[in-house]
Design a protein around this motif. Structure first.
Motif, PDB file in Angstrom:
ATOM      1  N   ILE A  12      51.093  53.252  38.690  1.00 23.58           N
ATOM      2  CA  ILE A  12      50.007  52.262  38.723  1.00 23.58           C
ATOM      3  C   ILE A  12      48.664  52.975  38.894  1.00 23.58           C
ATOM      4  O   ILE A  12      47.690  52.665  38.209  1.00 23.58           O
ATOM      5  CB  ILE A  12      50.235  51.224  39.841  1.00 23.58           C
ATOM      6  N   GLU A  13      48.655  53.948  39.793  1.00 22.77           N
ATOM      7  CA  GLU A  13      47.419  54.704  40.025  1.00 22.77           C
ATOM      8  C   GLU A  13      46.965  55.418  38.751  1.00 22.77           C
ATOM      9  O   GLU A  13      45.786  55.377  38.392  1.00 22.77           O
ATOM     10  CB  GLU A  13      47.647  55.728  41.141  1.00 22.77           C
ATOM     11  N   GLU A  16      45.565  53.030  36.153  1.00 23.54           N
ATOM     12  CA  GLU A  16      44.218  52.560  36.452  1.00 23.54           C
ATOM     13  C   GLU A  16      43.171  53.523  35.904  1.00 23.54           C
ATOM     14  O   GLU A  16      42.163  53.090  35.361  1.00 23.54           O
ATOM     15  CB  GLU A  16      44.054  52.362  37.956  1.00 23.54           C
ATOM     16  N   ALA A  17      43.411  54.821  36.025  1.00 23.33           N
ATOM     17  CA  ALA A  17      42.453  55.810  35.506  1.00 23.33           C
ATOM     18  C   ALA A  17      42.991  57.213  35.721  1.00 23.33           C
ATOM     19  O   ALA A  17      43.499  57.523  36.787  1.00 23.33           O
ATOM     20  CB  ALA A  17      41.102  55.674  36.208  1.00 23.33           C
ATOM     21  N   ARG A  59      41.874  54.713  30.760  1.00 25.03           N
ATOM     22  CA  ARG A  59      42.327  53.563  31.561  1.00 25.03           C
ATOM     23  C   ARG A  59      43.321  52.729  30.764  1.00 25.03           C
ATOM     24  O   ARG A  59      43.148  52.542  29.562  1.00 25.03           O
ATOM     25  CB  ARG A  59      41.131  52.715  31.962  1.00 25.03           C
ATOM     26  N   GLN A  60      44.338  52.241  31.454  1.00 23.40           N
ATOM     27  CA  GLN A  60      45.351  51.379  30.860  1.00 23.40           C
ATOM     28  C   GLN A  60      45.515  50.144  31.750  1.00 23.40           C
ATOM     29  O   GLN A  60      46.525  49.980  32.437  1.00 23.40           O
ATOM     30  CB  GLN A  60      46.667  52.133  30.712  1.00 23.40           C
ATOM     31  N   PRO A  61      44.508  49.261  31.771  1.00 20.93           N
ATOM     32  CA  PRO A  61      44.536  48.138  32.707  1.00 20.93           C
ATOM     33  C   PRO A  61      45.702  47.180  32.481  1.00 20.93           C
ATOM     34  O   PRO A  61      46.240  46.636  33.466  1.00 20.93           O
ATOM     35  CB  PRO A  61      43.186  47.442  32.492  1.00 20.93           C
ATOM     36  N   ALA A  64      48.729  48.792  34.089  1.00 12.91           N
ATOM     37  CA  ALA A  64      48.604  48.717  35.549  1.00 12.91           C
ATOM     38  C   ALA A  64      48.920  47.314  36.048  1.00 12.91           C
ATOM     39  O   ALA A  64      49.649  47.143  37.031  1.00 12.91           O
ATOM     40  CB  ALA A  64      47.202  49.139  35.982  1.00 12.91           C
ATOM     41  N   ALA A  65      48.407  46.304  35.372  1.00 12.55           N
ATOM     42  CA  ALA A  65      48.658  44.913  35.766  1.00 12.55           C
ATOM     43  C   ALA A  65      50.143  44.556  35.642  1.00 12.55           C
ATOM     44  O   ALA A  65      50.703  43.881  36.519  1.00 12.55           O
ATOM     45  CB  ALA A  65      47.811  43.956  34.928  1.00 12.55           C
ATOM     46  N   ARG A  68      52.012  46.272  38.464  1.00 14.37           N
ATOM     47  CA  ARG A  68      51.725  45.578  39.730  1.00 14.37           C
ATOM     48  C   ARG A  68      52.527  44.282  39.830  1.00 14.37           C
ATOM     49  O   ARG A  68      53.059  43.958  40.892  1.00 14.37           O
ATOM     50  CB  ARG A  68      50.237  45.265  39.845  1.00 14.37           C
TER      51      ARG A  68
END
Length: 71
Positions: A12-13, A16-17, A59-61, A64-65, A68
């Motif tokens: 996840i980290e 995010e970036a 970034r791969q939002p 990550a979502a 999460r």
């Protein structure tokens, strides 16, 4: 044993970036014509419709979502 949330935390980290490495940039560059065939893949791998530069923050939002939500 660890929970999925504990195992997924580093992913996840990174989603995010992270500074994109040379190997990943080369993969995207070599495969950009194929990636452009699918709008979702193009948006994911080719931000701003271009191959990212090595060392730039990637970034791969959406990923990550998703991670999460699963965690």
């Amino acid at each position: 044993t660890k929970s999925f949330a504990e195992v997924a935390a580093p992913a996840i980290e990174y989603a995010e970036a992270f500074p994109i490495g040379e190997e990943f940039v080369s993969f995207i560059n070599r495969n950009q014509n194929v990636l452009r065939l699918w709008p979702t893949s193009a948006a994911f791998f080719l931000p701003n419709n271009a191959v990212p530069e090595r060392g730039k923050i990637f970034r791969q939002p959406a990923l990550a979502a998703t991670l999460r939500e699963l965690a």
